[in-house]
Design a protein around this motif. Structure first.
Motif, mmCIF file in Angstrom:
data_model
loop_
_atom_site.group_PDB
_atom_site.id
_atom_site.type_symbol
_atom_site.label_atom_id
_atom_site.label_comp_id
_atom_site.label_asym_id
_atom_site.label_seq_id
_atom_site.Cartn_x
_atom_site.Cartn_y
_atom_site.Cartn_z
ATOM 1 N N UNK A 131 -11.198 17.736 -16.035
ATOM 2 C CA UNK A 131 -12.338 18.622 -15.971
ATOM 3 C C UNK A 131 -12.555 18.022 -14.053
ATOM 4 N N UNK A 151 -10.141 5.238 -14.674
ATOM 5 C CA UNK A 151 -9.676 7.296 -15.546
ATOM 6 C C UNK A 151 -9.385 6.668 -16.984
ATOM 7 N N UNK A 194 -6.116 13.597 -11.948
ATOM 8 C CA UNK A 194 -7.297 12.739 -12.852
ATOM 9 C C UNK A 194 -7.477 14.052 -14.010
ATOM 10 N N UNK A 195 -7.440 14.783 -13.363
ATOM 11 C CA UNK A 195 -7.722 15.581 -15.017
ATOM 12 C C UNK A 195 -6.664 15.786 -16.333
ATOM 13 N N UNK A 197 -4.891 13.732 -17.033
ATOM 14 C CA UNK A 197 -5.422 11.935 -18.186
ATOM 15 C C UNK A 197 -5.496 12.431 -19.415
ATOM 16 N N UNK B 94 -20.157 13.471 -12.089
ATOM 17 C CA UNK B 94 -20.071 14.306 -12.934
ATOM 18 C C UNK B 94 -18.472 14.042 -13.910
ATOM 19 N N UNK B 95 -17.226 13.767 -13.185
ATOM 20 C CA UNK B 95 -16.103 13.397 -13.333
ATOM 21 C C UNK B 95 -16.113 11.991 -14.121
ATOM 22 N N UNK B 98 -17.679 13.197 -17.403
ATOM 23 C CA UNK B 98 -17.097 14.414 -18.848
ATOM 24 C C UNK B 98 -15.853 13.449 -19.217
ATOM 25 N N UNK B 99 -15.718 12.035 -19.324
ATOM 26 C CA UNK B 99 -14.738 11.318 -20.341
ATOM 27 C C UNK B 99 -16.006 10.402 -21.476
#
Ligand SMILES: Nc1ncnc2c1ncn2[C@@H]1O[C@H](COP(=O)(O)OP(=O)(O)OP(=O)(O)O)[C@@H](O)[C@H]1O
Ligand SMILES: [Mg+2]
Lengths: 357, 284
Positions: A131, A151, A194-195, A197, B94-95, B98-99
């Motif tokens: 996202x 992340x 990051x998306x 990953x 928000x990031x 979403x994990x």
């Protein structure tokens, strides 16, 4: 076989492509190397098995203090699709996206990501998602590597890809800098890195090209296509309509929290009777429209700029125009057919929608 | 549903620790804290022991106590006041959410991560003070000093939990700043308010200062309503100090170290439970 002339959104170069009805092809502009995708008009089949959908949204409503930001909307995105989510400012795009992801508490609605219900099966649903939020922010005192490390840990993904990801988005010069000092564009790029990953199957990107200069817009476009080629599903919202047009298989347009159109780009244009435009270059016209052309039936509009005629008309008129020009001995230097732009469809739809209300 | 992923908690905690330990405001507060504890270890001894520059354990602890009662809540509030509201506002939360993590894991991770920063600064600050004392007057009360450090960590966690609760409740960073300030001032003026009530109840200032004056029971009970007061009372119990800041106190029987620590656990958990409820229902 069908021929199509389309315009490169980057360098405005026209190129002709060939394909079967319904076929999806990837294009690379020979002039500027921009990548794009085009689905030829034709019948598209809609299967309804649940696991053919990457995203399935049913009856989603979200109110903020009594104000309906998103009003009972439903749509689905098939696996492997690039899906454009359009609408003017304040239409409810971000609200819809955040509701899908479980960031907002919705009033009602069923949401499935990759077959997993976001409420009942939160972790599995979120494991499938990459996202990019509308406003990207990270932690001021961490470096990009430390940020992506974090992340990766959350996703349970391999950390060895981090440098490669940062390199892909052009941040390899900033590896040791604190993210707190990053520009908006750099943050956006780190957000995009990051998306990716964990090689998730579904990407949800809220205005991925926002705040980027043209060079990076191209990088992002190419990334989206690249991911899609590898089988990923991508849903993104955008204001840059030409971007959506050459990237998406399907679009949904929303306005004031309601869906006003849901279709393929091609069908949308057809449905709205937006016709392809003919561009004819005849040296020596000098801004004067030849009388004989004006007389031809079926012309919707006609315009001229120096030696170039711009004509919108149906296909019968198009043939008549071309033969008439040749008969009368005009020296035609160039004839192009320009695909209607989504911008026109978009404006027309919103204009109509607002008029009704 | 009930399964909590410890790995995610650890990752969030590590991230918070790394981010905040590099925060220049936090570093500044930690340095002030360190300098003041060293100074207090030196000065308290200088006054109490005459010739001897460094004081004994008890005197030093009393002066360290006034520093930690002021600075530890400040550091805790600075760490926690916007940890959720700020992250929700700027978008980073928000990031994260979403994990594949749960909100409870993020919350607990934040508590431990921010708490580690507190533990770090307390251990460095009071560790330095303790070393100075041990080097000059010996380490005979080493165990009591360790419980002093532990109680100070508890003080930090109580305020951390309260400030995380504020940041979880407030929609915007600015409102949580206000919340943090209110929390801090409430902690600072609570004693004055209680003292004011005492004077209003007919006790004169002279009476109050008279040695052997029997304080009303409710005055001791009021201690339980302030995390900072439970801390001071507990430390004095740990060191058997009955004389501090010029006052002599007859501490009632029931006011045991155990009861005080129990009260502190309540102060730690209730705000956290509330924080989780606010966080869970919150739109990010
Ligand atoms: N947290 C919120 N509280 C109150 N109203 C909100 C909130 N978030 C969004 N809205 C309102 O909901 C509507 C939809 O907002 P949203 O951000 O979804 O629009 P958008 O389509 O993403 O617009 P943009 O293109 O500007 O990003 C707007 O009228 C907005 O003011
Ligand atoms: Mg938006």
């Amino acid at each position: 076989m069908v021929d199509k002339t389309i315009m490169c959104p980057n360098c405005k170069n026209n190129l002709t492509i060939q394909g079967q009805p319904g076929e999806k092809i990837y294009i690379t502009c020979p002039k500027c190397d921009t990548k794009g995708k085009f689905t030829f008009p034709g019948k598209t089949s809609y299967e309804t098995t649940d696991d053919s959908y990457a995203l399935k949204i049913e009856g989603l409503t979200k109110t903020f203090n009594g104000f309906k930001a998103v009003d009972n909307i439903s749509f689905s995105v098939k696996k492997g699709e690039i899906f454009g989510f359009l609408g003017p400012n304040g239409a409810g795009k971000t609200t819809t996206i955040k509701s899908i992801l479980g960031l907002l508490h919705v009033d009602s609605g069923n949401i499935k990501i990759n077959g997993y219900d976001i409420k009942k099966n939160e972790i599995e649903a979120k494991r499938s998602i990459g996202f990019l939020p509308e406003r990207v922010a990270f932690y001021d005192n961490l470096t990009p590597i430390q940020t992506l490390n974090f992340f990766c840990e959350l996703q349970g993904a391999d950390k060895s890809i981090i440098r490669g990801l940062l390199n892909d988005v052009g941040l390899s010069d900033a590896l040791d800098r604190k993210v707190g000092g990053f520009s908006k564009g750099m943050l956006q790029l780190l957000g995009i890195a990051q998306t990716m990953i964990g090689k998730t199957p579904v990407y949800i990107l809220d205005e991925p090209m926002g705040g980027l200069d043209p060079r990076w817009v191209k990088v992002v476009r190419d990334r989206i296509i690249n991911l899609n080629e590898q089988g990923a599903t991508i849903m993104f919202s955008s204001h840059i309509l030409s971007e959506v047009q050459t990237l998406c298989d399907k679009v949904v347009i929303i306005n004031k929290g309601k869906i006003i159109a849901k279709d393929t780009v091609e069908n949308l244009n057809k449905h709205l009777k937006i016709r392809p435009r003919l561009e004819i270059t005849i040296p020596g016209l000098n801004g004067k429209i030849p009388e004989i052309i004006k007389k031809i039936d079926g012309i919707e509009s006609i315009d001229i700029k120096n030696d170039v005629l711009f004509i919108t008309c149906d296909s019968v008129a198009r043939i008549n125009i071309i033969s008439e020009i040749k008969d009368k001995g005009f020296e035609v230097k160039d004839i192009k057919t320009i695909e209607p732009s989504l911008e026109e469809a978009f404006m027309k739809l919103i204009f109509k929608d607002d008029e009704v209300k | 549903m009930a399964i909590i992923n410890l790995k995610s908690i650890y990752s969030v905690a590590k991230k918070e620790f790394m981010d905040n330990l590099r925060n220049k405001w936090i570093i500044a507060m930690m340095i002030i804290f360190l300098l003041l504890t060293i100074l207090a270890s030196y000065l308290a001894g200088g006054q109490a022991g005459g010739e001897d520059a460094f004081g004994g354990m008890e005197d030093t602890v009393v002066s360290l106590l006034s520093i930690s009662t002021l600075l530890i809540p400040i550091i805790a509030i600075m760490l926690g006041y916007s940890t959720i509201s700020g992250e929700a506002e700027n978008g980073s939360l928000s990031i994260v959410l979403t994990y594949p993590v749960k909100r409870i894991e993020v919350l607990i991770g934040k508590l431990f991560g921010l708490g580690s920063v507190l533990i770090f600064s307390i251990v460095v600050g009071f560790g330095a003070g303790g070393l100075i004392i041990a080097a000059t007057v010996g380490a005979s009360e080493g165990l009591a000093y360790l419980s002093f450090i532990a109680l100070t960590i508890m003080l930090g966690f109580m305020y951390l939990s309260l400030s995380i609760c504020i940041s979880s409740f407030c929609k915007k960073r600015v409102t949580s700043i206000a919340g943090g300030i209110v929390l801090f001032f409430w902690a600072m003026i609570y004693g004055m308010i209680i003292f004011g009530i005492l004077l209003a109840s007919g006790v004169s200032f002279e009476q109050f200062l008279t040695p052997g004056f029997a304080y009303p029971d409710w005055l001791f009970a009021s201690v339980f309503f302030s995390p900072g007061d439970t801390y001071q009372m507990a430390v004095m119990q740990a060191f058997d100090v009955s004389q501090a800041f010029g006052f002599t106190m007859e501490i009632p029987e029931y006011m045991s170290l155990g009861l005080l620590v129990f009260a502190q656990f309540i102060w730690l958990t209730i705000p956290l439970i509330l924080a989780y409820r606010f966080f869970k229902r919150r739109d990010i």
